[in-house]
Design a protein around this motif. Structure first.
Motif, PDB file in Angstrom:
ATOM      1  N   ALA A   1       0.821  -1.209   0.000  1.00  0.00           N
ATOM      2  CA  ALA A   1       0.000   0.000   0.000  1.00  0.00           C
ATOM      3  C   ALA A   1       0.858   1.264   0.000  1.00  0.00           C
ATOM      4  CB  ALA A   1      -0.932  -0.011   1.209  1.00  0.00           C
ATOM      5  N   GLN A   2       1.935   1.236   0.770  1.00  0.00           N
ATOM      6  CA  GLN A   2       2.829   2.399   0.783  1.00  0.00           C
ATOM      7  C   GLN A   2       3.547   2.558  -0.549  1.00  0.00           C
ATOM      8  OE1 GLN A   2       4.980   1.668   4.669  1.00  0.00           O
ATOM      9  NE2 GLN A   2       4.452   3.819   4.945  1.00  0.00           N
ATOM     10  N   ALA A   3       3.904   1.423  -1.170  1.00  0.00           N
ATOM     11  CA  ALA A   3       4.570   1.495  -2.475  1.00  0.00           C
ATOM     12  C   ALA A   3       3.637   2.066  -3.537  1.00  0.00           C
ATOM     13  CB  ALA A   3       5.052   0.109  -2.886  1.00  0.00           C
ATOM     14  N   ASN A   4       2.347   1.715  -3.476  1.00  0.00           N
ATOM     15  CA  ASN A   4       1.387   2.261  -4.437  1.00  0.00           C
ATOM     16  C   ASN A   4       1.167   3.748  -4.239  1.00  0.00           C
ATOM     17  OD1 ASN A   4       1.002  -0.264  -5.606  1.00  0.00           O
ATOM     18  ND2 ASN A   4      -0.731  -0.768  -4.288  1.00  0.00           N
ATOM     19  N   ALA A   5       1.377   4.226  -3.020  1.00  0.00           N
ATOM     20  CA  ALA A   5       1.179   5.653  -2.751  1.00  0.00           C
ATOM     21  C   ALA A   5       2.355   6.506  -3.202  1.00  0.00           C
ATOM     22  CB  ALA A   5       0.932   5.871  -1.258  1.00  0.00           C
ATOM     23  N   VAL A   6       3.514   5.881  -3.416  1.00  0.00           N
ATOM     24  CA  VAL A   6       4.709   6.651  -3.790  1.00  0.00           C
ATOM     25  C   VAL A   6       4.497   7.380  -5.103  1.00  0.00           C
ATOM     26  CG1 VAL A   6       7.130   6.433  -4.477  1.00  0.00           C
ATOM     27  CG2 VAL A   6       6.298   5.227  -2.470  1.00  0.00           C
ATOM     28  N   VAL A   7       3.814   6.745  -6.061  1.00  0.00           N
ATOM     29  CA  VAL A   7       3.641   7.364  -7.368  1.00  0.00           C
ATOM     30  C   VAL A   7       2.862   8.667  -7.261  1.00  0.00           C
ATOM     31  CG1 VAL A   7       1.549   6.026  -7.873  1.00  0.00           C
ATOM     32  CG2 VAL A   7       2.897   6.953  -9.754  1.00  0.00           C
ATOM     33  N   PHE A   8       1.900   8.756  -6.333  1.00  0.00           N
ATOM     34  CA  PHE A   8       1.125   9.988  -6.187  1.00  0.00           C
ATOM     35  C   PHE A   8       1.920  11.058  -5.449  1.00  0.00           C
ATOM     36  CE2 PHE A   8      -1.930   6.549  -6.593  1.00  0.00           C
ATOM     37  CZ  PHE A   8      -2.722   7.030  -7.617  1.00  0.00           C
ATOM     38  N   ARG A   9       2.713  10.637  -4.455  1.00  0.00           N
ATOM     39  CA  ARG A   9       3.564  11.616  -3.778  1.00  0.00           C
ATOM     40  C   ARG A   9       4.574  12.214  -4.757  1.00  0.00           C
ATOM     41  NH1 ARG A   9      -0.165  11.512  -0.291  1.00  0.00           N
ATOM     42  NH2 ARG A   9      -0.108   9.935   1.341  1.00  0.00           N
ATOM     43  N   ALA A  10       5.182  11.349  -5.569  1.00  0.00           N
ATOM     44  CA  ALA A  10       6.166  11.832  -6.539  1.00  0.00           C
ATOM     45  C   ALA A  10       5.509  12.713  -7.592  1.00  0.00           C
ATOM     46  CB  ALA A  10       6.875  10.648  -7.198  1.00  0.00           C
ATOM     47  N   ARG A  11       4.324  12.318  -8.049  1.00  0.00           N
ATOM     48  CA  ARG A  11       3.637  13.119  -9.069  1.00  0.00           C
ATOM     49  C   ARG A  11       3.249  14.486  -8.521  1.00  0.00           C
ATOM     50  NH1 ARG A  11      -1.320  14.449 -11.130  1.00  0.00           N
ATOM     51  NH2 ARG A  11      -1.470  14.449 -13.431  1.00  0.00           N
ATOM     52  N   ASP A  12       2.747  14.541  -7.298  1.00  0.00           N
ATOM     53  CA  ASP A  12       2.399  15.831  -6.703  1.00  0.00           C
ATOM     54  C   ASP A  12       3.611  16.744  -6.594  1.00  0.00           C
ATOM     55  OD1 ASP A  12      -0.227  15.158  -6.483  1.00  0.00           O
ATOM     56  OD2 ASP A  12      -0.156  14.630  -4.358  1.00  0.00           O
ATOM     57  N   LEU A  13       4.750  16.167  -6.219  1.00  0.00           N
ATOM     58  CA  LEU A  13       5.969  16.965  -6.107  1.00  0.00           C
ATOM     59  C   LEU A  13       6.369  17.537  -7.468  1.00  0.00           C
ATOM     60  CD1 LEU A  13       8.461  17.971  -4.568  1.00  0.00           C
ATOM     61  CD2 LEU A  13       9.534  15.753  -5.023  1.00  0.00           C
ATOM     62  N   LEU A  14       6.331  16.697  -8.504  1.00  0.00           N
ATOM     63  CA  LEU A  14       6.716  17.162  -9.839  1.00  0.00           C
ATOM     64  C   LEU A  14       5.734  18.199 -10.372  1.00  0.00           C
ATOM     65  CD1 LEU A  14       7.885  13.817 -11.503  1.00  0.00           C
ATOM     66  CD2 LEU A  14       9.282  15.609 -10.465  1.00  0.00           C
ATOM     67  N   VAL A  15       4.448  18.024 -10.099  1.00  0.00           N
ATOM     68  CA  VAL A  15       3.455  19.004 -10.555  1.00  0.00           C
ATOM     69  C   VAL A  15       3.689  20.351  -9.875  1.00  0.00           C
ATOM     70  CG1 VAL A  15       1.001  19.590 -10.505  1.00  0.00           C
ATOM     71  CG2 VAL A  15       1.716  17.296 -11.191  1.00  0.00           C
ATOM     72  N   ARG A  16       4.002  20.333  -8.576  1.00  0.00           N
ATOM     73  CA  ARG A  16       4.297  21.593  -7.882  1.00  0.00           C
ATOM     74  C   ARG A  16       5.542  22.256  -8.459  1.00  0.00           C
ATOM     75  NH1 ARG A  16       2.959  18.529  -3.219  1.00  0.00           N
ATOM     76  NH2 ARG A  16       5.171  18.289  -2.724  1.00  0.00           N
ATOM     77  N   GLN A  17       6.560  21.471  -8.744  1.00  0.00           N
ATOM     78  CA  GLN A  17       7.775  22.042  -9.329  1.00  0.00           C
ATOM     79  C   GLN A  17       7.504  22.610 -10.719  1.00  0.00           C
ATOM     80  OE1 GLN A  17      10.615  18.829  -9.130  1.00  0.00           O
ATOM     81  NE2 GLN A  17      11.140  19.268  -7.000  1.00  0.00           N
ATOM     82  N   ARG A  18       6.669  21.908 -11.500  1.00  0.00           N
ATOM     83  CA  ARG A  18       6.320  22.435 -12.820  1.00  0.00           C
ATOM     84  C   ARG A  18       5.558  23.744 -12.703  1.00  0.00           C
ATOM     85  NH1 ARG A  18       2.432  19.050 -16.779  1.00  0.00           N
ATOM     86  NH2 ARG A  18       0.967  19.614 -15.117  1.00  0.00           N
ATOM     87  N   THR A  19       4.651  23.822 -11.734  1.00  0.00           N
ATOM     88  CA  THR A  19       3.909  25.065 -11.526  1.00  0.00           C
ATOM     89  C   THR A  19       4.848  26.201 -11.129  1.00  0.00           C
ATOM     90  OG1 THR A  19       1.962  23.791 -10.831  1.00  0.00           O
ATOM     91  CG2 THR A  19       2.027  26.119 -10.235  1.00  0.00           C
ATOM     92  N   GLN A  20       5.829  25.910 -10.288  1.00  0.00           N
ATOM     93  CA  GLN A  20       6.809  26.923  -9.911  1.00  0.00           C
ATOM     94  C   GLN A  20       7.598  27.408 -11.122  1.00  0.00           C
ATOM     95  OE1 GLN A  20       9.128  24.974  -6.900  1.00  0.00           O
ATOM     96  NE2 GLN A  20       7.616  25.316  -5.285  1.00  0.00           N
ATOM     97  N   ALA A  21       8.007  26.478 -11.983  1.00  0.00           N
ATOM     98  CA  ALA A  21       8.762  26.871 -13.181  1.00  0.00           C
ATOM     99  C   ALA A  21       7.905  27.706 -14.124  1.00  0.00           C
ATOM    100  CB  ALA A  21       9.280  25.615 -13.898  1.00  0.00           C
ATOM    101  N   ILE A  22       6.626  27.333 -14.279  1.00  0.00           N
ATOM    102  CA  ILE A  22       5.730  28.114 -15.142  1.00  0.00           C
ATOM    103  C   ILE A  22       5.541  29.525 -14.593  1.00  0.00           C
ATOM    104  CG2 ILE A  22       3.352  28.297 -15.971  1.00  0.00           C
ATOM    105  CD1 ILE A  22       3.287  25.252 -16.150  1.00  0.00           C
ATOM    106  N   ASN A  23       5.328  29.617 -13.280  1.00  0.00           N
ATOM    107  CA  ASN A  23       5.127  30.940 -12.679  1.00  0.00           C
ATOM    108  C   ASN A  23       6.379  31.802 -12.794  1.00  0.00           C
ATOM    109  OD1 ASN A  23       2.531  30.244 -11.963  1.00  0.00           O
ATOM    110  ND2 ASN A  23       3.079  29.630  -9.889  1.00  0.00           N
ATOM    111  N   ALA A  24       7.544  31.180 -12.618  1.00  0.00           N
ATOM    112  CA  ALA A  24       8.791  31.939 -12.757  1.00  0.00           C
ATOM    113  C   ALA A  24       8.960  32.432 -14.188  1.00  0.00           C
ATOM    114  CB  ALA A  24       9.976  31.074 -12.340  1.00  0.00           C
TER     115      ALA A  24
END
Length: 367
Positions: A142-165
């Motif tokens: 269950a924890q391994a299946n959740a990693v993909v969403f944690r990683a995706r959320d992190l990358l989406v936030r970083q992409r949003t930061q790059a777009i805003n910059a």
């Protein structure tokens, strides 16, 4: 000068022997141990069935399992945190009954000053309350299946930061574009166009942002494909996708991040856990409901609200069946309130789908 009795050293030896025996007997009577987790130094607090303190002990990380292996099976309580599920699984293998408590439920039991010993004692006392609510221990899968969403959320936030910059820097030169990731291509064209108003000194730095943006988009697409693959292979996820507004990402997140359906008595309890129910400020027999509580898993809450938003947007554009619940709500309630209410309904439906192992069947509309 008064008379002084002779010293009797054997008395001290007898007292030490009795004290040691009492300590060993008391340690064997421990029924609940509160464990305050840390990176290196843990704190354990043991109590008997009546709540009386049996021991307080500091433990180095490498000595934790050795310490609990020498203890009889008892109830071990910890605060639910990032490493709590790992320690719960390890202690359960040693025969202990493990309970994870939300930190917000432990805080009222902390007396005066906050330190490791006080935290461990508070955890122990909270675990002994008969009405205490606990967190289900997650498996490794269950924890391994959740990693993909944690990683995706992190990358989406970083992409949003790059777009805003990128948007902010180009705006200083009068180059703007509409909001949203779909319009970023126009910003990239301004950076790569030699005839634009971007100075050459800034163009090199902005190209670095563009390259980072492309890399993040590729990684997000890769994770999206992985989520879609998991959705195709999981029967439970396919059943959840039968709910309107629930796509592969939301369905996979529900299967990976939500506790088992049997952890809740009904769908309303699951919706409350997600944080889609109003917060209460009631007193004196008068009900006062506020905004949504926003408790529980925020990733699921956000995905359900996004899915409900798409359903409401489609209903506004194409219309709804006469007499439907959504149509009646849109006719008399603000749109955002309808979206949250629909997300709450979707959460309850998702619980029913998981609990009963069936697909979603739309209710018949009464004319």
């Amino acid at each position: 000068m008064g008379w002084t009795p002779p010293r009797r050293p054997w008395c001290a030896r007898v007292v030490v022997s009795v004290t040691t025996t009492e300590q060993e007997a008391s340690v064997s009577e421990v029924s609940t141990i509160g464990l305050d987790l840390a990176k290196h130094v843990f704190q354990a607090h043991g109590a008997d069935a009546s709540g009386k303190v049996v021991f307080r002990k500091r433990l180095r990380r490498e000595k934790v399992l050795e310490f609990f292996a020498g203890k009889p099976a008892c109830l071990v309580a910890m605060e639910a945190c990032s490493s709590a599920h790992h320690w719960a699984r390890e202690l359960a293998r040693l025969g202990h009954v493990v309970r994870l408590i939300p930190p917000a439920y432990v805080k009222p039991f902390v007396k005066r000053q906050k330190n490791d010993a006080a935290d461990a004692e508070a955890i122990c006392e909270a675990a002994q309350r008969p009405t205490m609510r606990f967190v289900a221990v997650k498996s490794v899968r269950a924890q391994a299946n959740a990693v993909v969403f944690r990683a995706r959320d992190l990358l989406v936030r970083q992409r949003t930061q790059a777009i805003n910059a990128l948007r902010g820097h180009l705006g200083e030169y009068g180059l703007v574009a509409a909001k949203g990731p779909g319009h970023v291509i126009k910003l990239v064209e301004h950076v790569e166009d030699p005839g634009s108003n971007v100075p050459d000194a800034a163009r090199l730095v902005l190209r670095t942002l563009v390259e980072a943006l492309r890399f993040l988009s590729e990684r997000i697409d890769l994770l999206d494909r992985e989520i879609a693959r998991r959705a195709r292979e999981d029967d439970e996820v396919r059943r959840l996708m039968s709910i309107p507004g629930v796509g592969p990402i939301t369905a996979t997140a529900l299967a990976a991040l939500a506790p088992p359906a049997d952890a809740f008595r009904r769908g309303r309890d699951f919706a409350a856990w997600v944080g889609l129910t109003p917060s209460q400020h009631s007193t004196g027999g008068k009900q006062k409901l506020g905004t949504t509580s926003k408790m529980g898993e925020r990733t699921l809450r956000r995905l359900l609200i996004m899915g409900a938003s798409s359903v409401v947007r489609k209903a506004v554009r194409q219309g709804t069946a006469t007499g439907s619940w959504l149509g009646r709500m849109l006719a008399r309630k603000p749109r955002m309130l309808v979206i949250v209410a629909l997300a709450n309904k979707m959460a309850r439906i998702a619980w029913a789908v998981q609990a009963k192992g069936e697909v979603y069947r739309a209710p018949a509309v009464v004319a």
